[in-house]
Write a protein that holds these residues in place. Structure first.
Motif, short mmCIF file in Angstrom:
data_model
loop_
_atom_site.label_atom_id
_atom_site.label_comp_id
_atom_site.label_asym_id
_atom_site.label_seq_id
_atom_site.Cartn_x
_atom_site.Cartn_y
_atom_site.Cartn_z
N THR A 526 38.38 35.47 40.03
CA THR A 526 37.91 36.51 39.11
C THR A 526 36.96 36.03 38.04
OG1 THR A 526 39.86 36.19 37.71
CG2 THR A 526 40.01 37.89 39.44
N THR A 590 42.40 43.11 37.72
CA THR A 590 43.27 42.20 36.97
C THR A 590 44.57 42.92 36.64
OG1 THR A 590 42.35 42.91 34.84
CG2 THR A 590 41.25 41.08 35.94
N GLU A 596 45.71 35.21 39.02
CA GLU A 596 44.29 34.86 39.09
C GLU A 596 44.12 33.35 38.94
OE1 GLU A 596 42.03 37.09 36.18
OE2 GLU A 596 43.65 38.56 36.07
N TYR A 607 46.93 29.07 37.05
CA TYR A 607 46.70 30.50 37.21
C TYR A 607 46.89 31.22 35.88
CZ TYR A 607 46.83 29.47 42.18
OH TYR A 607 46.56 28.97 43.41
#
Length: 983
Positions: A526, A590, A596, A607
């Protein structure tokens, strides 16, 4: 019946699909503009475009369809057909003659087939050219040229005789266009009723689309701001040409298409009536048909009169004379001609409308109309074209300078105003060549900020050493300055250091193909992470750049590696996540159940879950459906990974983001990253990374101003845009409140712009004079530094931008940033500089400097060198370097050993009353590009030095005996105007 029902069902389903698509697009845009807090901006734009489209489409369609319907009612009916099996030809002829003599009361001569058919085909071809012209305009809006996409739409060429002539010439070189238009013309003869109605609807759609794309000009028309300056021909304020004239030109564009097609379509209906092609002749127009033609013809003549009236003002953009703008011929011959033609066209239009309304009988009235049109056509050719040409060749050219002098003065004055060249402070600068070691010590900050690392080799090194993973990329590196604690213990103040900063963004296209899944693309990969910060003047062991900030995931809690406490105090880092950047082109979700990827740490990954302000909540089913349709991604509906707090982040590319909010501004091609602490409240996650983009207001309607290659002839750097790299928020700050165009936009969108003082001070310290704006000004200055009309006419003092050798190829010198003390300024500052040489010569004649710090921001200084003696230009210095036997031998040796040398940017450094020339030399392997800085070449006066460091090179210049093994090439002082020679 079945096919009709099927057609209706298909049409209904298509309409529902298009309606759903429109509703989803509208809903998604409303949500997005609400996220960035600019919903009123979008709604005003949407309402203006919609009203324009509906009004133009409605008026055009109504006018054309009503006139076509009236023509269908007044046209001749097809003659009754006899039995084809009994004496077909004679009976048909007798019945047609009987019918036509009874049905029509006219005294006109019939139009025979050998005239009728070419006439009909010509009108059909004209309709095809109209569709081609307006279709191209709409196509250019839907699929703009990528090189011009950053420029707001200009008023397209109106459909005038010269435009039709150009379109006709293009058909000869593009055969398929010619075939298509000829096919359309023939089809109109076969199916006139259906095609003329269909073309009327298509033309209405095209005109509505064209006018709605210029919503910005319509809004400006109702909120103009005076410029406080006027032109000399009509005495009107510049605001008339910038805000009012474009709307009038759009009105002409619309009305020309409306009335011309209306006239031609009605004429075709009448000429094709009564089965005229089959009968081989057209008997003539009835009285009712004539009245109708007088009406639509009168409307067309009104538009022609309006066009000639506008063409008077457009003479201020004429390219006929020796300078841009209205010339002697334009003012004394073309202007009166256009005025007369406009008045005559108005008189003819009123006369035709009188005949249409009051039905004047008799052949004399028809003859009068034709005589009027014939005389008008002759006058248009004679006084509109032939007379100005004769004046230009017979009156102006024999005594051109005297005739054109006042118009040259206007061009010079208004061009300098339009590009802000009249604000340049021009000074003489005579290099003395008396620089000493003491002067270098006094200008220590300048010396320590001489740029040895260019963007290109630094980026190559970054990609080798700092990308860390395949999916990271450094799209750009930008020059900026930061304040650090002084390296001198006795100096307690901070000092500016010039640095190169590069953002480490995520490039999903570099993810291995097997891993490019939907979940990875939209839920895991992302954002980018971190940046590198390098001083421009220092070199690490091995010739690699030194890093103040580098690496990723190796420090405490994943922070970046910082070289010293002084750097840590000066550069805020925090959690440098980049969700909005220059290559973040995909949308992501998200707050899902999938973590992520934050950054790699050794062999593991760390993450994170996004907690910023950006994004639109899609927790509910109807929002998921809406965005699934808008993004054409139906997996958003069925994925089990979404939660009630899930958000979608789209339009994350900062260039797309700011253009979506304010498309009426032109944006700089080089956004740059800034690490700064804006001292925001601690109630939300802190973000220290921001993008700054310079934005410009432009126009192509500034009278007498000579346009640049991109078509604009007015520009101001009026806006600074700041984008939060983490939260995605966008702020527009007015940097030039004196600009009338940005003042007008502030009236239209009062909540869009903020004053520059509202920008946090930590960000304001990083604004810089933009390169794009500086380039445009410097290009115009090459000609428009000449303010004397005679000098300008002779072009005897024309300048040019010099060339340099970069790598092994010549290129134009690019403007470059420096921290230095200008000759008339007692302190160092961040400036943008560009040298000039005379045209077709290589010696230095001037250099232009733009200041960027504090209250001096935006001030331009022009230093002009003496013409009576030689001051080395970049090309001469490059020639001296490449001709030096020792230096060239060393470069050749490196180039033969599996590597190649790269000659960096040649910098001209002003110090005291002298000039110092510095060029870095890089070495890279041919197989694996990892550039290293191996030498620094310094030239001063008649000496050239190449050593391993800048310090050694400078010592070799000023303290020759203390320098170990430098290459020193003394050069004999050349005679004035002659090239330098080696001993």
């Amino acid at each position: 019946m079945l096919w009709k029902r099927s057609f209706r069902l298909v049409a209904l389903l298509l309409g529902l699909w298009l309606g759903l698509d429109l509703a989803c697009s509208l809903g998604a845009e409303i949500f997005w503009f609400g996220e960035v807090d600019y919903l009123p901006v979008y709604l005003l734009r949407l309402i203006t475009k919609s009203v324009l489209w509906i009004a133009v489409f409605g008026v055009t369609a109504s006018y054309l369809l009503v006139n076509l319907s009236l023509a269908q009612r007044l046209k001749y009916s097809n003659p009754p057909m006899s039995d084809f099996q009994r004496d077909r030809a004679k009976q048909q002829q007798r019945e047609w003659e009987k019918y036509s003599s009874r049905k029509t009361r006219h005294t006109q001569k019939p139009i025979r087939l050998y005239w009728l058919l070419p006439l009909l085909l010509s009108f059909g071809m004209l309709i095809g050219l109209m569709l081609l012209h307006y279709g191209r305009i709409v196509f250019s809006y839907w699929y703009p040229d990528p090189q011009l996409a950053h420029v707001t739409a200009i008023v397209p060429a109106r459909l005038r005789p010269e435009t039709i002539w150009q379109l006709g010439n293009q058909l000869s070189s593009q055969g398929w266009y010619l075939v298509a238009i000829a096919g359309l013309a023939i089809a109109i003869l076969i199916y006139p009723r259906f095609l003329l109605y269909a073309i009327a609807v298509v033309l209405s759609l095209l005109l509505g689309s064209i006018l709605s794309e210029h919503w910005d000009k319509v809004l400006q028309y109702f909120r103009p701001t005076p410029f406080g300056a006027s032109e000399a021909v009509f005495g009107k304020d510049i605001s008339f040409y910038v805000f009012t004239l474009p709307v009038w030109e759009l009105l002409e564009l619309w009305l020309t298409g409306l009335t011309l097609y209306g006239f031609v379509a009605v004429l075709l209906v009448y000429l094709l009536s009564g089965d005229s092609l089959s009968q081989g002749r057209f008997p003539g127009f009835s009285k009712e048909q004539q009245r109708h033609l007088y009406g639509v013809g009168g409307c067309l003549m009104l538009v022609i009169a309006f066009g000639f009236w506008l063409s008077r003002y457009e003479l201020l953009y004429s390219a006929r004379g020796v300078s841009y703008g209205a010339s002697y011929t334009d003012v004394t011959a073309q202007l009166p001609a256009n005025t007369l033609l406009s008045i005559l066209a108005l008189a003819i239009a009123l006369n035709q409308l009188w005949y249409a309304l009051f039905s004047v009988r008799g052949a004399s009235s028809r003859r009068l109309i034709f005589h009027e049109l014939g005389i008008y056509l002759v006058l248009a050719i004679v006084i509109g074209a032939a007379l100005p040409t004769a004046v230009q060749y017979l009156v102006v050219q024999p005594n051109e300078l005297e005739r054109e002098q006042p118009y040259i003065e206007r061009t010079i004055a208004l061009t300098r105003q339009a590009f802000a060249l009249n604000n340049i402070d021009a000074q003489s600068f005579d290099p003395q060549g008396q620089l000493t070691q003491a002067d270098l010590k006094a200008n220590d900050l300048t010396i320590r900020n001489i740029r040895l690392w260019d963007q290109r080799p630094l980026l190559e090194t970054n990609r080798q050493l700092q990308q860390i993973r395949l999916y990271y990329r450094f799209p750009d590196a930008d020059i900026d300055r930061y304040s650090f604690a002084s390296e001198k213990p006795e100096n307690k103040k901070t000092e500016q250091r010039q640095v190169l900063i590069a953002a480490r963004e995520l490039d999903y296209s570099a993810v291995p193909q097997q891993a490019q899944t939907w979940v990875n693309r939209h839920l895991i990969y992302t954002h980018g992470y971190g940046f590198t910060l390098s001083p421009v003047n220092t070199v690490a062991p091995g010739g690699l750049p030194e890093y103040f900030v580098k690496d990723i995931g190796v420090g405490e809690q994943g922070s970046l590696t910082v070289s010293s406490e002084a750097v840590r105090d000066a550069i805020p880092i925090g959690k440098p996540r980049i969700y909005y950047g220059q290559i973040t082109n995909n949308y992501v979700m998200t707050g899902t159940s999938v973590r992520e990827l934050d950054y790699p740490s050794g062999s593991e990954n760390v993450y994170n879950t996004y907690d910023g302000r950006g994004g639109i909540n899609i927790g509910s089913l109807w929002r998921r459906l809406l965005f699934a349709k808008y993004l054409n991604d139906w997996r958003m509906v069925v994925t089990p990974e979404f939660r009630p707090e899930t958000k979608v982040l789209f339009r994350r590319n900062i260039n797309q983001r700011i253009r979506a909010i304010a498309p009426f501004l032109r944006y700089d091609r080089d956004p740059y990253l800034v690490a700064a602490d804006p001292q925001q409240p601690k109630t939300e996650p802190q973000s220290y990374l921001y993008w700054i983009v310079d934005a410009y207001t432009t126009s192509d309607r500034y009278p007498y101003s000579d346009p640049v290659s991109e078509g604009i002839n007015y520009i101001r750097n009026s806006v600074k845009v700041v984008i939060d790299a983490y939260h995605g928020s966008v702020d527009f700050y007015i940097a030039d409140s004196s600009d009338p165009i940005i003042t007008t936009w502030s009236k239209i969108f009062p909540n869009l712009f903020k004053p520059l003082d509202a920008m946090p001070a930590s960000l304001r310290r990083h604004i810089r004079y933009p390169v794009d704006f500086f380039k445009i000004q410097s290009e115009e200055l090459m000609t428009y530094h000449m303010t004397d009309p005679q000098v300008f006419y002779n072009r005897e003092d024309q300048w040019q931008i010099p060339t340099e050798v970069y790598g092994d190829k010549p290129q134009l010198v690019e403007p470059y940033y420096l921290i230095t003390s200008l000759p008339t300024v007692p302190f160092e500052e961040f400036i943008l500089l560009l040298p000039y040489t005379p045209r077709q010569r290589t010696n230095l004649i001037a250099w232009l400097a733009a200041r960027s710090d504090g209250e001096n921001y935006g001030r331009l200084l022009l230093y002009i060198f003496p013409k009576q003696r030689l001051v080395y230009g970049p090309e001469q210095i490059e020639a001296r370097i490449n001709q030096d036997p020792v230096i060239s031998q060393q470069i050749s040796l490196w180039n033969r050993q599996g590597s190649r040398t790269i000659q960096g940017n040649l910098l001209i450094i002003p110090i005291e009353q002298s000039l110092l020339y510095v060029e870095p030399l890089y070495l890279e392997a041919t197989q694996n590009s990892l550039p290293t800085l191996v030498r620094v070449i310094v030239a001063y006066e008649n000496r050239i030095v190449m050593a391993q460091t800048l310090e050694q090179s400078l010592q070799a210049i000023f303290e020759e005996e203390e320098t170990p093994e430098p290459i020193i090439r003394p050069v004999e002082e050349p005679a004035q105007g002659s090239p330098p020679t080696l001993p």
